[in-house]
Scaffold this motif. Structure first.
Motif, mmCIF file in Angstrom:
data_model
loop_
_atom_site.group_PDB
_atom_site.id
_atom_site.type_symbol
_atom_site.label_atom_id
_atom_site.label_comp_id
_atom_site.label_asym_id
_atom_site.label_seq_id
_atom_site.Cartn_x
_atom_site.Cartn_y
_atom_site.Cartn_z
ATOM 1 N N UNK A 165 109.527 25.317 92.077
ATOM 2 C CA UNK A 165 108.847 25.902 90.928
ATOM 3 C C UNK A 165 108.650 27.386 91.215
ATOM 4 N N UNK A 166 109.119 28.215 90.298
ATOM 5 C CA UNK A 166 108.878 29.655 90.429
ATOM 6 C C UNK A 166 107.782 30.022 89.444
ATOM 7 N N UNK A 167 106.714 30.621 89.934
ATOM 8 C CA UNK A 167 105.689 31.103 89.004
ATOM 9 C C UNK A 167 105.666 32.620 89.049
ATOM 10 N N UNK A 168 105.547 33.217 87.885
ATOM 11 C CA UNK A 168 105.488 34.678 87.778
ATOM 12 C C UNK A 168 104.212 35.021 87.013
ATOM 13 N N UNK A 169 103.353 35.798 87.632
ATOM 14 C CA UNK A 169 102.093 36.158 86.984
ATOM 15 C C UNK A 169 101.918 37.670 87.068
ATOM 16 N N UNK A 170 101.516 38.278 85.973
ATOM 17 C CA UNK A 170 101.303 39.723 86.000
ATOM 18 C C UNK A 170 101.102 40.274 84.601
ATOM 19 N N UNK A 171 101.081 41.591 84.530
ATOM 20 C CA UNK A 171 100.920 42.249 83.236
ATOM 21 C C UNK A 171 102.237 42.139 82.456
ATOM 22 N N UNK A 172 102.115 41.827 81.182
ATOM 23 C CA UNK A 172 103.329 41.611 80.377
ATOM 24 C C UNK A 172 104.115 42.913 80.184
ATOM 25 N N UNK A 173 105.414 42.802 80.262
ATOM 26 C CA UNK A 173 106.299 43.922 79.897
ATOM 27 C C UNK A 173 107.691 43.366 79.623
ATOM 28 N N UNK A 174 108.559 44.217 79.141
ATOM 29 C CA UNK A 174 109.899 43.726 78.782
ATOM 30 C C UNK A 174 110.730 43.418 80.022
ATOM 31 N N UNK A 175 111.536 42.368 79.911
ATOM 32 C CA UNK A 175 112.571 42.138 80.916
ATOM 33 C C UNK A 175 112.168 41.307 82.123
ATOM 34 N N UNK A 176 110.967 40.730 82.098
ATOM 35 C CA UNK A 176 110.554 39.964 83.290
ATOM 36 C C UNK A 176 111.452 38.738 83.469
ATOM 37 N N UNK A 177 111.602 37.960 82.396
ATOM 38 C CA UNK A 177 112.432 36.758 82.500
ATOM 39 C C UNK A 177 113.856 37.147 82.892
ATOM 40 N N UNK A 178 114.319 38.246 82.338
ATOM 41 C CA UNK A 178 115.703 38.673 82.609
ATOM 42 C C UNK A 178 115.917 38.920 84.104
ATOM 43 N N UNK A 179 115.006 39.645 84.719
ATOM 44 C CA UNK A 179 115.283 39.960 86.129
ATOM 45 C C UNK A 179 115.081 38.757 87.039
ATOM 46 N N UNK A 180 114.141 37.866 86.671
ATOM 47 C CA UNK A 180 113.957 36.661 87.493
ATOM 48 C C UNK A 180 115.195 35.764 87.356
ATOM 49 N N UNK A 181 115.667 35.612 86.113
ATOM 50 C CA UNK A 181 116.846 34.780 85.871
ATOM 51 C C UNK A 181 118.066 35.354 86.591
ATOM 52 N N UNK A 182 118.142 36.673 86.577
ATOM 53 C CA UNK A 182 119.221 37.360 87.270
ATOM 54 C C UNK A 182 119.217 37.058 88.773
ATOM 55 N N UNK A 183 118.028 37.155 89.333
ATOM 56 C CA UNK A 183 117.908 36.885 90.772
ATOM 57 C C UNK A 183 118.301 35.442 91.068
ATOM 58 N N UNK A 184 117.854 34.518 90.231
ATOM 59 C CA UNK A 184 118.204 33.098 90.425
ATOM 60 C C UNK A 184 119.717 32.924 90.407
ATOM 61 N N UNK A 185 120.330 33.567 89.433
ATOM 62 C CA UNK A 185 121.774 33.440 89.286
ATOM 63 C C UNK A 185 122.505 34.006 90.510
#
Lengths: 452, 90
Positions: free
Chosen positions: B4-24
């Motif tokens: 399970x990857x949890x990401x917590x922080x202040x909202x901004x653009x592109x968070x899902x994108x960079x996490x998904x990128x790293x996973x890939x």
């Protein structure tokens, strides 16, 4: 997929409420190291410990990363050293302590426990010589912890040993006077010592244990405090249920880590110790739990009842979460390691007498309490005798870890650093107990020890 | 094995994108994502299959994502799913 609320709750417990595994402790039997050649005994002890625990720290670090939960301490407990060199003079026992220190340093563990003796009924030569060696051993080592069991409910109280330990505590304080008598923070006197306790300073690897074993101590006062804050103004049944549920979750993590550490190290799993162990960090305090229950300050009237409820609920929740429970298993109240306790002492609400009453309903005893350095050894013995009596009569483990801080008095503060924390020096009664302590002999076992 | 990857922080653009990128990049297969934004606070939970993460160990993968998170000012934790199963399932 798992419930997102559950996932975020776990993450919050770790991020914000200081949930951690306090210790993974590997117990190691040293009986196969016994030799009539003192040098060979030392070499075999060093080899056995460093061989058995060579992967302990790296496996724990892997577990921390895999499960995302800190394992604060990696520790070792060994067979009580007094059994290993029964004919050796005290100076050789100091050398054995230095051997343990070298092994601990080589492995990178935080503490090594087992510079210990069981003297509840009498003292064999090895135990006497080990006790003589304690002040020097603790002054010349950093990681070695020492424990002496002076009583059991079955055997009664060995008051000769209690008298002796008053002197040993004072000598240890004097030998480490330049470091605020920190040697005494690594020395604990027990009644009914458990043989599978992963917590220091009292961890030993009991003689009925297997060659090696993994015991895990959980933590989590911050998690319990937060849960009680969240549940708000409820009745006592709901309060107890809240603690039970949280204790269950905390203990399940301990069980998971114990199982995985055991599997990866190829070492049998022993027990999970269900203790609530505080640290000096903000929000990691047992006192805060009691205060969240509705006490303006720990130590005031109602504290013992609140602690009794907490201690019982922690055990009830925890015991369902683990296949084997042991060690000390209860809420700890070490003063210097708990910010709320320190504040309560400073405010004048929490005193030694109240702490003693609290130990009747929780684990483990008068713990990490700084007292003035000019007390008589017999006063320390009398403090030990009182606390040990509570354990003997109530069929429970109790212990004393007091630090007479040489050169300091009531109102001053002493700083031990790290998990050991800091403490205001607390007053003790100055009326003499010398004639009582010097009677010698044993206090007989209580009638309810005859249970057969 | 799943994590399970949890990401917590202040909202901004592109968070899902960079996490998904790293996973890939490491070969972690995303099985499920859930994301919420409460006020300015962003939290995302991602279930990933780790069986194709073979170039690095779990520890290195976890450390790498944590570091990427720090660079983007969010807290990223990669945790074996068993810790959640242990805590929340009997």
């Amino acid at each position: 997929m798992l419930n997102t609320g559950d996932i975020l709750q776990t993450v919050r417990m770790i991020r914000e409420e200081n949930l951690d595994i306090r210790t993974v402790t590997m117990g190691i039997s040293l009986f196969d190291c016994i030799s009539d050649d003192p040098m060979r005994l030392e070499a075999k002890i060093y080899d056995k410990i460093t061989r058995s625990a060579k992967n302990l720290v790296s496996v724990c670090e892997d577990l921390e990363r895999t499960y995302g939960i800190p394992i604060v301490n990696k520790r070792i407990s060994v067979t009580p050293i007094s059994y290993l060199g029964t004919t050796l003079p005290p100076e050789n026992y100091v050398r054995l302590a230095l051997t343990l220190e070298r092994a601990a340093a080589a492995l990178g563990v935080n503490f090594i426990g087992g510079f210990s003796a069981h003297v509840q009924k009498g003292m064999i030569l090895g135990a006497q010589n080990l006790m003589e060696a304690i002040p020097e051993a603790l002054a010349t080592t950093e990681h070695v912890c020492s424990s002496i069991n002076v009583a059991t409910t079955k055997a009664g109280i060995n008051m000769d040993a209690v008298a002796k330990m008053g002197e040993v505590v004072m000598q240890t304080a004097r030998r480490t006077a330049e470091r605020d008598s920190i040697g005494c923070a690594k020395l604990v006197v027990f009644a009914n010592i458990p043989e599978d306790n992963p917590f220091m300073a009292g961890a030993v690897h009991g003689i009925g244990e297997s060659d090696t074993v993994i015991n895990v101590g959980v933590s989590g006062p911050g998690v319990v405090a937060a849960a009680i804050r969240e549940v708000g103004d409820c009745d006592f049944s709901t309060l107890a249920d809240t603690v039970k549920k949280v204790a269950f979750k905390i203990t399940r993590v301990g069980q998971l880590i114990a199982y995985e550490a055991s599997r990866r190290l190829g070492v049998p799993y022993g027990i999970v110790d269900l203790s609530l162990a505080p640290t000096p960090a903000a929000g990691d305090s047992v006192a805060e739990i009691l205060e969240n229950m509705g006490l303006a300050r720990t130590g005031t009237h109602g504290t013992t009842a609140a602690l009794a409820l907490l201690n019982d609920a922690v055990k009830k929740g925890g015991v369902m979460a683990s296949s084997h429970v042991g060690g000390l298993s209860g809420a700890f109240i070490p003063v210097s390691e708990d910010r709320g306790m320190i504040d309560a002492v400073r405010a004048g609400t929490l005193c030694l007498d109240k702490l003693e009453a609290m130990t009747a309903v929780c684990s483990v005893g008068l713990d990490m309490i700084a007292i003035p350095g000019d007390v008589e050894p017999e006063t320390v013995s009398a403090i030990i005798a009182d606390e040990i009596s509570i354990g003997v009569i109530n069929n429970k483990t109790t212990a004393v870890r007091v630090i007479p801080v040489i050169g300091k008095g009531v109102g001053e503060t002493v700083e031990f650093g790290g998990l050991l924390g800091y403490a205001p020096i607390m007053p003790v009664h100055r009326e003499s107990a010398v004639s009582f302590i010097r009677r010698g002999g044993r206090i007989p076992a209580p009638i309810h020890s005859l249970r057969n | 094995m799943k994590a399970i990857i949890t990401v917590i922080g202040k909202d901004k653009k592109g968070i899902i994108a960079f996490v998904a990128n790293a996973c890939s990049r490491y070969g972690a297969n995303i099985l499920d994502i859930s994301q919420t934004v409460l006020r300015e606070y962003f939290s995302m939970i991602m279930l990933v299959d780790m069986s194709d993460v073979t170039s690095v160990g779990f520890r290195e993968f976890s450390d790498a994502l944590k570091q990427e998170g720090e660079a983007h000012h969010v807290d990223i934790r990669v945790m074996h799913e068993d810790i959640f199963n242990a805590m929340h399932r009997i």
